[in-house]
Design an enzyme around this catalytic site. Structure first.
Site, PDB file in Angstrom:
ATOM      1  CE1 TYR A   1      -6.879  -2.154   6.363  1.00  9.80           C
ATOM      2  CE2 TYR A   1      -8.006  -4.340   5.873  1.00  9.80           C
ATOM      3  CZ  TYR A   1      -7.848  -3.053   5.980  1.00  9.80           C
ATOM      4  OH  TYR A   1      -9.164  -2.526   6.111  1.00  9.80           O
TER       5      TYR A   1
ATOM      6  CD1 TRP B   1      -2.434   1.724   0.168  1.00  3.34           C
ATOM      7  CD2 TRP B   1      -2.619   1.462   2.455  1.00  3.34           C
ATOM      8  NE1 TRP B   1      -3.449   2.915   0.832  1.00  3.34           N
ATOM      9  CE2 TRP B   1      -3.753   2.529   2.081  1.00  3.34           C
ATOM     10  CE3 TRP B   1      -2.683   1.134   3.611  1.00  3.34           C
ATOM     11  CZ2 TRP B   1      -4.556   3.006   2.918  1.00  3.34           C
ATOM     12  CZ3 TRP B   1      -3.707   1.681   4.734  1.00  3.34           C
ATOM     13  CH2 TRP B   1      -4.423   2.734   4.211  1.00  3.34           C
TER      14      TRP B   1
ATOM     15  CG  HIS C   1      -9.541  -3.460  -2.067  1.00  9.37           C
ATOM     16  ND1 HIS C   1      -8.749  -2.742  -2.819  1.00  9.37           N
ATOM     17  CD2 HIS C   1      -9.132  -3.469  -1.059  1.00  9.37           C
ATOM     18  CE1 HIS C   1      -7.624  -2.206  -2.069  1.00  9.37           C
ATOM     19  NE2 HIS C   1      -7.972  -2.537  -0.894  1.00  9.37           N
TER      20      HIS C   1
ATOM     21  CE1 TYR D   1      -4.108  -0.825  -1.537  1.00  6.73           C
ATOM     22  CE2 TYR D   1      -2.533  -2.491  -1.608  1.00  6.73           C
ATOM     23  CZ  TYR D   1      -3.482  -2.206  -1.061  1.00  6.73           C
ATOM     24  OH  TYR D   1      -4.284  -2.814  -0.160  1.00  6.73           O
TER      25      TYR D   1
END
Length: 281
Positions: free
Chosen positions: A195, A24, A115, A57
């Site tokens: 994450y 990211w 996502h 990203y």
């Protein structure tokens, strides 16, 4: 000499390390590209072979960084990418995957995720994922930012039970998934990818972790990653564009927290006692 990184097994039998690499905010600044590529390559050298990215990203820039990092060593890497919910119709998911494959310079994505939930029916997205699997363009698919109710709904659509992973926000400061989502996924053999395991860097400077870290001659960040290593069914994907930090992350896998350490962590960062809304960043 490092301890081997523990592995976790996906539903299809493939094994991946419990510590991977995130991307990211990579691929956004050209002058940082060389360092980002070197960091990912060093991570591969150190056994952190799972690399997580997404079409979002850097508007594909992070995928291109990953593609350069794995050039000539694609078979060493387990690549995860994600489709935006706005692209998650049946036809647009396939088109998005094709773009990601071009960005990555590869013929397949090891794990392809939705996502987060959007307006397209889950059945459409799953149908596209299954089409991509049959074509060999992805080897497995999963989701991101799905809570228990979302996972239950997913499993109710055709082929929804083939979900291979759920990637969610999880770290010492955000333990809400331990109440219900993590046990639910664990009971069904669905790995959870954590994450922002360092809470976007905030845990790097957390004074409450310093005394535990000192006892292990480690950093607070390493203790945070070592904690997640103790959670069954969890894969951490810290992001760094620094080779030094990549080494630090890898060294965290050599830390073995004691029962006393874990009790102190629970005191400092209490686990949830009730259902909490899934946090997303």
């Amino acid at each position: 000499m490092h301890d081997p990184i523990s592995s976790i097994t996906f539903p299809d039998g493939r094994k991946v390390p419990v510590l991977g690499q995130g991307t990211w905010r990579m691929g956004e600044i050209r002058t940082k590209a060389a360092d980002e590529i070197r960091s990912l390559q060093l991570g591969l050298d150190l056994g952190m072979t799972l690399i997580d990215t997404a079409e979002m990203y850097g508007d594909g820039g992070a995928e291109r960084i990953v593609g350069e990092a794995v050039d000539g060593r694609r078979d060493e890497a387990f690549i995860v990418s994600k489709v935006l919910p706005s692209n998650a119709s049946r036809s647009r998911t396939i088109a998005a995957c094709e773009r990601s494959l071009r960005n990555l310079g590869t013929d397949r994505i090891d794990l392809y995720l939705l996502h987060w939930r959007g307006g397209h029916p889950l059945a459409e997205t799953v149908a596209a994922f299954e089409d991509l699997k049959k074509a060999g363009k992805i080897l497995a698919w999963g989701v991101s930012n799905f809570d228990v109710d979302d996972m239950k709904e997913l499993q109710s659509v055709p082929n929804g039970g083939s979900v291979a992973a759920n990637q969610v926000l999880y770290n010492l400061a955000r333990r809400g998934i331990e109440y219900d989502l993590l046990p639910w996924c664990r009971d069904r053999g669905v790995p959870v990818m954590a994450y922002s395991p360092l809470d976007e860097g905030r845990l790097l400077h957390d004074a409450d972790l310093v005394h535990i870290a000192k006892a292990h001659q480690a950093t607070p960040a390493q203790v945070a990653l070592a904690f997640l290593k103790t959670r069954s069914g969890v894969i951490s994907i810290p992001k760094t564009g620094s080779a030094e930090r990549a080494r630090e992350n890898r060294d965290a896998m050599d830390i073995h927290l004691t029962a006393e350490d874990l009790a102190e962590i629970d005191r400092l960062f209490p686990p949830p006692r009730r259902k909490m809304r899934l946090e997303v960043i």
